[in-house]
Design a protein around this motif. Structure first.
Motif, PDB file in Angstrom:
ATOM      1  N   ASN A 122      11.954 -23.638  41.905  1.00 45.78           N
ATOM      2  CA  ASN A 122      11.970 -23.895  43.350  1.00 45.78           C
ATOM      3  C   ASN A 122      13.337 -24.346  43.833  1.00 45.78           C
ATOM      4  N   GLN A 123      14.315 -24.153  42.985  1.00 41.34           N
ATOM      5  CA  GLN A 123      15.672 -24.566  43.324  1.00 41.34           C
ATOM      6  C   GLN A 123      16.607 -23.389  43.108  1.00 41.34           C
ATOM      7  N   THR A 124      17.860 -23.597  43.399  1.00 39.59           N
ATOM      8  CA  THR A 124      18.863 -22.556  43.170  1.00 39.59           C
ATOM      9  C   THR A 124      19.846 -23.038  42.118  1.00 39.59           C
ATOM     10  N   ILE A 125      20.494 -22.076  41.509  1.00 39.24           N
ATOM     11  CA  ILE A 125      21.560 -22.369  40.555  1.00 39.24           C
ATOM     12  C   ILE A 125      22.814 -21.686  41.067  1.00 39.24           C
ATOM     13  N   PRO A 126      23.909 -22.438  41.210  1.00 40.45           N
ATOM     14  CA  PRO A 126      25.154 -21.794  41.637  1.00 40.45           C
ATOM     15  C   PRO A 126      25.741 -20.960  40.500  1.00 40.45           C
ATOM     16  N   TRP A 127      26.156 -19.760  40.822  1.00 36.58           N
ATOM     17  CA  TRP A 127      26.837 -18.906  39.851  1.00 36.58           C
ATOM     18  C   TRP A 127      28.319 -19.085  40.113  1.00 36.58           C
ATOM     19  N   ASP A 128      28.910 -19.996  39.366  1.00 37.45           N
ATOM     20  CA  ASP A 128      30.313 -20.368  39.582  1.00 37.45           C
ATOM     21  C   ASP A 128      31.101 -20.190  38.300  1.00 37.45           C
ATOM     22  N   GLY A 129      32.378 -20.487  38.358  1.00 37.51           N
ATOM     23  CA  GLY A 129      33.224 -20.430  37.177  1.00 37.51           C
ATOM     24  C   GLY A 129      33.738 -19.047  36.828  1.00 37.51           C
ATOM     25  N   VAL A 130      33.482 -18.047  37.652  1.00 32.87           N
ATOM     26  CA  VAL A 130      33.972 -16.695  37.391  1.00 32.87           C
ATOM     27  C   VAL A 130      35.470 -16.670  37.683  1.00 32.87           C
ATOM     28  N   ARG A 131      36.252 -16.282  36.686  1.00 32.78           N
ATOM     29  CA  ARG A 131      37.706 -16.294  36.837  1.00 32.78           C
ATOM     30  C   ARG A 131      38.344 -14.956  36.479  1.00 32.78           C
ATOM     31  N   ASN A 132      37.728 -13.898  36.924  1.00 26.91           N
ATOM     32  CA  ASN A 132      38.259 -12.550  36.800  1.00 26.91           C
ATOM     33  C   ASN A 132      38.216 -11.970  38.215  1.00 26.91           C
ATOM     34  N   TYR A 133      39.322 -11.369  38.652  1.00 29.03           N
ATOM     35  CA  TYR A 133      39.403 -10.927  40.045  1.00 29.03           C
ATOM     36  C   TYR A 133      38.392  -9.832  40.383  1.00 29.03           C
ATOM     37  N   GLN A 134      38.187  -8.873  39.490  1.00 24.24           N
ATOM     38  CA  GLN A 134      37.213  -7.816  39.789  1.00 24.24           C
ATOM     39  C   GLN A 134      35.807  -8.393  39.846  1.00 24.24           C
ATOM     40  N   ALA A 135      35.458  -9.272  38.903  1.00 16.54           N
ATOM     41  CA  ALA A 135      34.142  -9.919  38.921  1.00 16.54           C
ATOM     42  C   ALA A 135      33.989 -10.757  40.189  1.00 16.54           C
ATOM     43  N   ARG A 136      35.054 -11.439  40.596  1.00 18.79           N
ATOM     44  CA  ARG A 136      35.015 -12.216  41.842  1.00 18.79           C
ATOM     45  C   ARG A 136      34.742 -11.315  43.040  1.00 18.79           C
ATOM     46  N   ASN A 137      35.383 -10.142  43.051  1.00 18.32           N
ATOM     47  CA  ASN A 137      35.165  -9.212  44.147  1.00 18.32           C
ATOM     48  C   ASN A 137      33.706  -8.753  44.201  1.00 18.32           C
ATOM     49  N   PHE A 138      33.103  -8.555  43.036  1.00 19.29           N
ATOM     50  CA  PHE A 138      31.686  -8.192  43.005  1.00 19.29           C
ATOM     51  C   PHE A 138      30.829  -9.343  43.526  1.00 19.29           C
ATOM     52  N   LEU A 139      31.166 -10.582  43.167  1.00 20.12           N
ATOM     53  CA  LEU A 139      30.437 -11.736  43.716  1.00 20.12           C
ATOM     54  C   LEU A 139      30.522 -11.739  45.234  1.00 20.12           C
ATOM     55  N   THR A 140      31.687 -11.428  45.754  1.00 17.11           N
ATOM     56  CA  THR A 140      31.895 -11.399  47.200  1.00 17.11           C
ATOM     57  C   THR A 140      31.029 -10.328  47.865  1.00 17.11           C
ATOM     58  N   ASP A 141      30.738  -9.253  47.130  1.00 14.97           N
ATOM     59  CA  ASP A 141      29.916  -8.171  47.661  1.00 14.97           C
ATOM     60  C   ASP A 141      28.423  -8.481  47.626  1.00 14.97           C
ATOM     61  N   MET A 142      28.028  -9.490  46.890  1.00 15.85           N
ATOM     62  CA  MET A 142      26.599  -9.821  46.789  1.00 15.85           C
ATOM     63  C   MET A 142      26.091 -10.373  48.114  1.00 15.85           C
ATOM     64  N   ALA A 143      24.834 -10.037  48.414  1.00 12.46           N
ATOM     65  CA  ALA A 143      24.218 -10.490  49.665  1.00 12.46           C
ATOM     66  C   ALA A 143      22.869 -11.129  49.362  1.00 12.46           C
ATOM     67  N   GLU A 144      22.431 -11.987  50.269  1.00 11.43           N
ATOM     68  CA  GLU A 144      21.121 -12.615  50.115  1.00 11.43           C
ATOM     69  C   GLU A 144      20.060 -11.545  49.914  1.00 11.43           C
ATOM     70  N   GLY A 145      19.192 -11.758  48.936  1.00 11.27           N
ATOM     71  CA  GLY A 145      18.124 -10.820  48.641  1.00 11.27           C
ATOM     72  C   GLY A 145      18.452  -9.831  47.538  1.00 11.27           C
TER      73      GLY A 145
END
Length: 151
Positions: free
Chosen positions: A23-46
């Motif tokens: 019933n809680q959320t977990i932050p997906w943090d600590g990604v330190r690769n630029y391409q992986a970061r760009n994919f995180l940026t592309d993620m949307a709710e749902g």
């Protein structure tokens, strides 16, 4: 909605950690690769995300989570006590992103990498492409269905 796969070491964050935080959320943090970061940026709710256990005895897809908060500045980059601290990153110009995810389901069985490599229709899946070490990657709808149909 897009589909994704994220790699994690189970000792760091496993599908079981998500089940405990149902019933809680977990932050997906600590990604330190630029391409992986760009994919995180592309993620949307749902968006749905496969949790892939790596760097462990039993490697493979373990479960599914969903994005419940789209990309925001990763707070670990600003924390000097964090192993993910980035002294070049500032609140005005953050370099790294995080998303929040929540539990959807644990798969009935772990889908091992060796088996994934044998499945027809996954030739373009970034996970099995030689030399790909990204921790965040897109999965097409067809690839998603092939993987889900194999568990």
């Amino acid at each position: 909605m897009a589909k994704w796969l994220v790699k994690t070491e189970p000792s760091e964050c496993s599908i079981d950690d998500f089940t405990k935080a149902a019933n809680q959320t977990i932050p997906w943090d600590g990604v330190r690769n630029y391409q992986a970061r760009n994919f995180l940026t592309d993620m949307a709710e749902g968006d749905e995300v496969f949790i892939y256990h790596s760097s462990c005895k039993h490697i493979g897809i373990a479960g599914i989570v969903k994005v419940v908060r789209s990309a925001y500045p990763d707070p670990t980059q600003f924390d000097p006590d964090s192993p993910y601290h980035d002294p070049k990153s500032t609140p005005d110009k953050p370099r790294w992103q995080a998303v929040d995810m929540a539990y959807l389901q644990k798969l009935p069985r772990l889908l091992p990498l060796d088996e994934i490599k044998t499945l027809a229709g996954l030739d373009d899946l970034p996970l099995i492409k030689r030399g790909n070490r990204l921790s965040v990657m897109p999965v097409t709808d067809d690839q998603w269905q092939i993987l889900l149909g194999s568990v």
